[in-house]
Design an enzyme around this catalytic site. Structure first.
Site, PDB file in Angstrom:
ATOM      1  N   TYR A 180      -0.923  -0.719  11.104  1.00  0.00           N
ATOM      2  CA  TYR A 180      -1.439  -1.541   9.857  1.00  0.00           C
ATOM      3  C   TYR A 180      -0.438  -1.025   8.658  1.00  0.00           C
ATOM      4  O   TYR A 180      -0.029  -2.047   7.963  1.00  0.00           O
ATOM      5  CB  TYR A 180      -2.618  -0.839   9.133  1.00  0.00           C
ATOM      6  CG  TYR A 180      -3.134  -0.952   7.777  1.00  0.00           C
ATOM      7  CD1 TYR A 180      -2.895   0.157   6.850  1.00  0.00           C
ATOM      8  CD2 TYR A 180      -3.346  -2.375   7.333  1.00  0.00           C
ATOM      9  CE1 TYR A 180      -3.076  -0.220   5.341  1.00  0.00           C
ATOM     10  CE2 TYR A 180      -3.567  -2.460   6.132  1.00  0.00           C
ATOM     11  CZ  TYR A 180      -3.279  -1.401   5.029  1.00  0.00           C
ATOM     12  OH  TYR A 180      -3.493  -1.544   3.769  1.00  0.00           O
TER      13      TYR A 180
ATOM     14  N   LYS B 126       2.371  -3.690   6.480  1.00  0.00           N
ATOM     15  CA  LYS B 126       2.789  -3.751   5.314  1.00  0.00           C
ATOM     16  C   LYS B 126       4.170  -3.733   4.883  1.00  0.00           C
ATOM     17  O   LYS B 126       4.942  -4.363   4.083  1.00  0.00           O
ATOM     18  CB  LYS B 126       2.302  -2.588   4.405  1.00  0.00           C
ATOM     19  CG  LYS B 126       0.505  -2.856   4.350  1.00  0.00           C
ATOM     20  CD  LYS B 126       0.042  -4.087   3.704  1.00  0.00           C
ATOM     21  CE  LYS B 126      -1.408  -4.141   3.436  1.00  0.00           C
ATOM     22  NZ  LYS B 126      -1.774  -5.464   2.811  1.00  0.00           N
TER      23      LYS B 126
ATOM     24  N   SER C  23       0.946  -1.014  -0.050  1.00  0.00           N
ATOM     25  CA  SER C  23       0.057  -0.272   0.017  1.00  0.00           C
ATOM     26  C   SER C  23       0.801   1.303  -0.228  1.00  0.00           C
ATOM     27  O   SER C  23       2.046   1.395   0.542  1.00  0.00           O
ATOM     28  CB  SER C  23      -0.714   0.058   1.249  1.00  0.00           C
ATOM     29  OG  SER C  23      -1.429   1.337   1.482  1.00  0.00           O
TER      30      SER C  23
HETATM   31  C1  WQD Z   1      -9.290   9.680   1.345  1.00  0.00           C
HETATM   32  C2  WQD Z   1      -9.532  11.147   1.521  1.00  0.00           C
HETATM   33  C3  WQD Z   1      -9.798  11.483   3.578  1.00  0.00           C
HETATM   34  C4  WQD Z   1     -13.648   9.444   4.717  1.00  0.00           C
HETATM   35  C5  WQD Z   1      -6.659   4.694   3.216  1.00  0.00           C
HETATM   36  C6  WQD Z   1      -5.597   3.853   3.955  1.00  0.00           C
HETATM   37  C7  WQD Z   1      -4.588   3.324   2.896  1.00  0.00           C
HETATM   38  C8  WQD Z   1      -5.342   2.522   1.822  1.00  0.00           C
HETATM   39  C9  WQD Z   1      -6.488   3.402   1.107  1.00  0.00           C
HETATM   40  C10 WQD Z   1      -5.102   0.355   2.183  1.00  0.00           C
HETATM   41  C11 WQD Z   1      -8.963  11.876   2.668  1.00  0.00           C
HETATM   42  C12 WQD Z   1     -11.051  12.196   3.115  1.00  0.00           C
HETATM   43  C13 WQD Z   1     -12.477   9.939   3.900  1.00  0.00           C
HETATM   44  C14 WQD Z   1     -14.618  10.383   4.997  1.00  0.00           C
HETATM   45  C15 WQD Z   1     -13.373  12.135   4.035  1.00  0.00           C
HETATM   46  N1  WQD Z   1      -5.920   1.527   2.343  1.00  0.00           N
HETATM   47  N2  WQD Z   1     -12.514  11.349   3.518  1.00  0.00           N
HETATM   48  N3  WQD Z   1     -14.511  11.745   4.528  1.00  0.00           N
HETATM   49  O1  WQD Z   1      -6.877   7.730   4.054  1.00  0.00           O
HETATM   50  O2  WQD Z   1      -6.008   8.083   1.575  1.00  0.00           O
HETATM   51  O3  WQD Z   1      -6.032   5.926   2.414  1.00  0.00           O
HETATM   52  O4  WQD Z   1      -7.153   3.959   2.269  1.00  0.00           O
HETATM   53  O5  WQD Z   1      -4.255  -0.078   2.010  1.00  0.00           O
HETATM   54  O6  WQD Z   1      -3.862   2.340   3.323  1.00  0.00           O
HETATM   55  O7  WQD Z   1      -4.707   4.797   4.587  1.00  0.00           O
HETATM   56  O8  WQD Z   1      -8.256   6.880   1.999  1.00  0.00           O
HETATM   57  O9  WQD Z   1     -10.670   7.093   1.527  1.00  0.00           O
HETATM   58  O10 WQD Z   1      -9.810   7.038   3.963  1.00  0.00           O
HETATM   59  O11 WQD Z   1      -9.403   8.923   2.342  1.00  0.00           O
HETATM   60  O12 WQD Z   1     -13.411  13.435   3.831  1.00  0.00           O
HETATM   61  O13 WQD Z   1     -15.722   9.789   5.530  1.00  0.00           O
HETATM   62  O14 WQD Z   1     -11.086  11.184   1.726  1.00  0.00           O
HETATM   63  O15 WQD Z   1      -9.623  12.940   4.765  1.00  0.00           O
HETATM   64  O16 WQD Z   1      -8.694  13.134   2.297  1.00  0.00           O
HETATM   65  P1  WQD Z   1      -6.628   7.109   2.622  1.00  0.00           P
HETATM   66  P2  WQD Z   1      -9.777   7.399   2.627  1.00  0.00           P
END
Ligand code: WQD
Length: 341
Positions: A151, A155, A127
């Site tokens: 987590y 990885k 990841s």
């Molecule tokens: C994306 C953007 C949030 C939810 C994570 C893991 C990574 C991978 C992918 C496994 C950010 C914003 C999110 C919400 C929001 N997983 N957001 N409201 O954090 O980039 O990555 O998932 O491998 O390891 O870290 O993904 O979808 O959680 O967030 O505003 O309810 O959406 O702040 O900017 P992220 P995400």
């Protein structure tokens, strides 16, 4: 070594199911192994419906060495794509031991059993989280790694375990694939992302708001140093991601060794841009509220993709519009995911 039969651990999961479909389309034989702690056997029935191919499905736990040994006695496996593992960042902070035991032990057991045979081809589901809080963009495979939650550390540790194994024993061929933000669903609408709890990730949260399961989206901060102030991410369609695994297996057949590749689009898309694309393409309003930043979030990240293009002959082709359209097709036809009505 010619790879014929591929074990997909965690194969009933979101990325696993999509990868099973692309493996079959590419002519591989597939064996699915899953403990269904965060997936549904219904998903594998849908995969068989889409591919028209019967897939052996083994309900098992990779933390049980005896179960892994039994699997390899039953199936003549040439390569393994390892998805099995817990993946909720927030939960990993609250329950680190659960993550270290499950994610590391399952990989170690898989390698202990594969190491007894000749077939030592492993594709690992890593990841972009291993790049930590790097602000030098785009993120390349040479960007220093520094995971900042349990987590992400699992990885990183697994990448290092596989690198050490490749260095220590002949015949280990390892492909590390660092995913950016997987989203979307198979165009049939039959399979898709189905989180077991309230979604942590953005796209499933949006789709559950759209289908009426959740009231509104909370956008975590609009005061970042980005074009519209909201977070920027490299969203990649899960079908493109799955095809990246097929390309990685082909590479291991042609040029055995240890390799690391980013799987992303190389393009950043903001939270608000994704919300607006979802509304525009699907004609569904997504009510939202701007709230405070989420701890641990970076302002922006997106991938350098030329290494995968050059070495794997792979690049993402789906657009943001494809991603939001396919997500809504899945969610609108399966409001409760795989749960029986
Ligand atoms: C994306 C953007 C949030 C939810 C994570 C893991 C990574 C991978 C992918 C496994 C950010 C914003 C999110 C919400 C929001 N997983 N957001 N409201 O954090 O980039 O990555 O998932 O491998 O390891 O870290 O993904 O979808 O959680 O967030 O505003 O309810 O959406 O702040 O900017 P992220 P995400």
């Amino acid at each position: 070594m010619k790879i014929k039969k591929v074990l997909v651990s965690g194969g009933a999961g979101y990325i696993g199911t999509h990868t099973c479909i692309e493996l079959i389309a590419a002519g591989f034989e597939v064996v699915c192994a899953d403990n269904f702690c965060n997936s549904s056997p219904v998903a594998m029935e849908r995969v068989e419906q889409i591919t028209g191919t019967a897939i052996p499905v083994h309900r098992m736990d990779f933390c049980r060495l005896d179960e892994v040994e039994a699997l390899f006695r039953e199936e003549a496996i040439d390569a393994a794509i390892h998805f099995a593992g817990h993946k909720a960042v927030g939960e990993s902070v609250a329950k680190p031991l659960k993550y270290y035991e499950n994610n590391l032990l399952s990989l170690i057991n898989l390698c202990k059993v594969m190491g007894k045979g000749k077939a030592r081809n492993v594709v690992f589901s890593s990841s972009a989280t291993v790049y930590g809080l790097s602000d030098k963009l785009p993120l390349t495979e040479e960007t220093p790694t520094s995971a900042y939650n349990p987590y992400g550390r699992t990885k990183l540790y697994i990448e290092e375990i596989l690198k050490d194994l490749h260095a220590a024993e002949p015949g280990w061929n390892v492909s590390i694939l660092r995913y950016f933000n997987p989203v979307g669903a198979h165009p049939s609408g039959l399979i898709g992302e189905d989180p077991s709890d309230i979604p942590n990730n953005l796209m499933p949260y949006i789709s559950q708001v759209a289908v009426g399961r959740l009231e509104k989206l909370r956008i975590f901060g609009n005061d970042y140093d980005t074009p519209d102030g909201t977070g920027v991410r490299d969203f990649i369609h899960v079908v493109d991601l799955a095809r990246g695994h097929v390309a990685a297996l082909r590479k291991l057949e042609e040029e055995p060794g240890y390799m690391v590749h980013n799987l992303g689009t190389g393009k950043g898309c903001s939270v608000l841009e994704l919300v607006h694309a979802f509304e525009r393409v699907n004609g569904v309003p997504i009510p939202y509220e701007i709230v405070g930043r989420r701890p641990g979030d970076v302002a922006a990240n997106y991938a350098a993709t030329d290494k995968a293009r050059r070495e794997l002959g792979w690049e993402a082709t789906h657009t943001i519009e494809d991603m939001v359209r396919d997500t809504w097709h899945w969610q609108s036809e399966n409001p409760k995911g795989y749960a029986e009505d």
